[in-house]
Design a protein around this motif. Structure first.
Motif, mmCIF file in Angstrom:
data_model
loop_
_atom_site.group_PDB
_atom_site.id
_atom_site.type_symbol
_atom_site.label_atom_id
_atom_site.label_comp_id
_atom_site.label_asym_id
_atom_site.label_seq_id
_atom_site.Cartn_x
_atom_site.Cartn_y
_atom_site.Cartn_z
ATOM 1 N N PHE A 126 3.856 0.686 2.713
ATOM 2 C CA PHE A 126 3.542 -0.326 3.706
ATOM 3 C C PHE A 126 3.534 -1.697 3.047
ATOM 4 O O PHE A 126 3.301 -1.818 1.848
ATOM 5 C CB PHE A 126 2.144 -0.108 4.291
ATOM 6 N N LYS A 127 3.745 -2.738 3.876
ATOM 7 C CA LYS A 127 3.540 -4.102 3.406
ATOM 8 C C LYS A 127 2.787 -4.871 4.478
ATOM 9 O O LYS A 127 2.801 -4.493 5.654
ATOM 10 C CB LYS A 127 4.856 -4.799 3.062
ATOM 11 N N LYS B 7 0.868 -1.185 0.000
ATOM 12 C CA LYS B 7 0.000 0.000 0.000
ATOM 13 C C LYS B 7 0.903 1.233 0.000
ATOM 14 O O LYS B 7 1.939 1.246 0.666
ATOM 15 C CB LYS B 7 -0.878 -0.020 1.253
ATOM 16 N N THR B 8 0.522 2.249 -0.764
ATOM 17 C CA THR B 8 1.230 3.528 -0.722
ATOM 18 C C THR B 8 0.246 4.613 -0.291
ATOM 19 O O THR B 8 -0.944 4.560 -0.645
ATOM 20 C CB THR B 8 1.826 3.913 -2.094
ATOM 21 N N VAL B 9 0.735 5.561 0.483
ATOM 22 C CA VAL B 9 -0.092 6.675 0.948
ATOM 23 C C VAL B 9 0.705 7.958 0.750
ATOM 24 O O VAL B 9 1.882 8.032 1.120
ATOM 25 C CB VAL B 9 -0.470 6.521 2.442
ATOM 26 N N HIS B 10 0.061 8.961 0.166
ATOM 27 C CA HIS B 10 0.698 10.257 -0.082
ATOM 28 C C HIS B 10 0.191 11.267 0.949
ATOM 29 O O HIS B 10 -1.019 11.499 1.055
ATOM 30 C CB HIS B 10 0.363 10.732 -1.500
ATOM 31 N N GLY C 277 -0.878 0.618 11.246
ATOM 32 C CA GLY C 277 -0.199 -0.397 12.046
ATOM 33 C C GLY C 277 -1.176 -1.296 12.773
ATOM 34 O O GLY C 277 -1.002 -2.517 12.825
ATOM 35 N N LEU C 278 -2.227 -0.716 13.337
ATOM 36 C CA LEU C 278 -3.251 -1.517 14.017
ATOM 37 C C LEU C 278 -3.992 -2.437 13.057
ATOM 38 O O LEU C 278 -4.521 -3.474 13.461
ATOM 39 C CB LEU C 278 -4.248 -0.603 14.736
ATOM 40 N N SER C 279 -4.015 -2.053 11.777
ATOM 41 C CA SER C 279 -4.671 -2.883 10.753
ATOM 42 C C SER C 279 -3.727 -3.931 10.176
ATOM 43 O O SER C 279 -4.093 -4.627 9.230
ATOM 44 C CB SER C 279 -5.186 -1.991 9.617
ATOM 45 N N GLY C 280 -2.508 -4.010 10.711
ATOM 46 C CA GLY C 280 -1.579 -5.035 10.262
ATOM 47 C C GLY C 280 -0.592 -4.600 9.193
ATOM 48 O O GLY C 280 0.183 -5.406 8.699
ATOM 49 N N TRP C 281 -0.596 -3.311 8.821
ATOM 50 C CA TRP C 281 0.342 -2.812 7.821
ATOM 51 C C TRP C 281 1.648 -2.399 8.486
ATOM 52 O O TRP C 281 1.631 -1.721 9.510
ATOM 53 C CB TRP C 281 -0.256 -1.627 7.067
ATOM 54 N N GLU C 282 2.762 -2.787 7.885
ATOM 55 C CA GLU C 282 4.092 -2.437 8.397
ATOM 56 C C GLU C 282 4.711 -1.379 7.497
ATOM 57 O O GLU C 282 4.808 -1.558 6.272
ATOM 58 C CB GLU C 282 4.988 -3.676 8.403
ATOM 59 N N LEU C 283 5.143 -0.258 8.084
ATOM 60 C CA LEU C 283 5.808 0.800 7.332
ATOM 61 C C LEU C 283 7.191 0.307 6.918
ATOM 62 O O LEU C 283 7.968 -0.139 7.753
ATOM 63 C CB LEU C 283 5.936 2.058 8.188
ATOM 64 N N VAL C 284 7.486 0.371 5.619
ATOM 65 C CA VAL C 284 8.787 -0.124 5.152
ATOM 66 C C VAL C 284 9.656 0.967 4.553
ATOM 67 O O VAL C 284 10.872 0.816 4.495
ATOM 68 C CB VAL C 284 8.641 -1.286 4.144
ATOM 69 N N SER C 285 9.055 2.086 4.116
ATOM 70 C CA SER C 285 9.875 3.126 3.495
ATOM 71 C C SER C 285 9.111 4.439 3.442
ATOM 72 O O SER C 285 7.881 4.457 3.405
ATOM 73 C CB SER C 285 10.253 2.696 2.071
ATOM 74 N N VAL C 286 9.875 5.538 3.417
ATOM 75 C CA VAL C 286 9.308 6.873 3.268
ATOM 76 C C VAL C 286 10.109 7.582 2.182
ATOM 77 O O VAL C 286 11.342 7.541 2.192
ATOM 78 C CB VAL C 286 9.392 7.685 4.585
ATOM 79 N N LEU C 287 9.415 8.215 1.257
ATOM 80 C CA LEU C 287 10.054 8.924 0.154
ATOM 81 C C LEU C 287 9.603 10.372 0.178
ATOM 82 O O LEU C 287 8.397 10.658 0.145
ATOM 83 C CB LEU C 287 9.669 8.269 -1.177
ATOM 84 N N GLU C 288 10.562 11.293 0.240
ATOM 85 C CA GLU C 288 10.222 12.709 0.191
ATOM 86 C C GLU C 288 10.024 13.114 -1.270
ATOM 87 O O GLU C 288 10.858 12.824 -2.123
ATOM 88 C CB GLU C 288 11.333 13.541 0.816
#
Length: 70
Positions: A56-57, A6-9, A36-47
């Motif tokens: 997320f994965k 998943k990607t979020v802007h 995070g509570l929904s089970g998504w793990e943050l893997v990277s942030v891009l400026e």
């Protein structure tokens, strides 16, 4: 293991017409915690020019993998 992604802007916010851009840290923190509570793990942030994109994965279950393959 199979993964879903998943990607979020998060866009920069501005104060007034000529205000400088800023990120709403409390809004971002709240949304990251919800993912995070929904089970998504943050893997990277891009400026990017107008904010940040976060990636997320999440491990796929058999049911989720079936829905995504449709």
């Amino acid at each position: 293991m199979k993964w879903g992604y998943k990607t979020v802007h998060f866009e920069l916010k501005k104060e007034g017409l000529l205000g400088s851009g800023f990120l709403d840290e409390s809004e971002i923190e709240q949304e990251l915690n919800e993912f995070g509570l929904s089970g998504w793990e943050l893997v990277s942030v891009l400026e990017v020019q107008d904010g940040i994109i976060v990636f997320f994965k999440q491990p796929l279950t058999t049911e989720t993998a079936y829905v995504l393959s449709q």
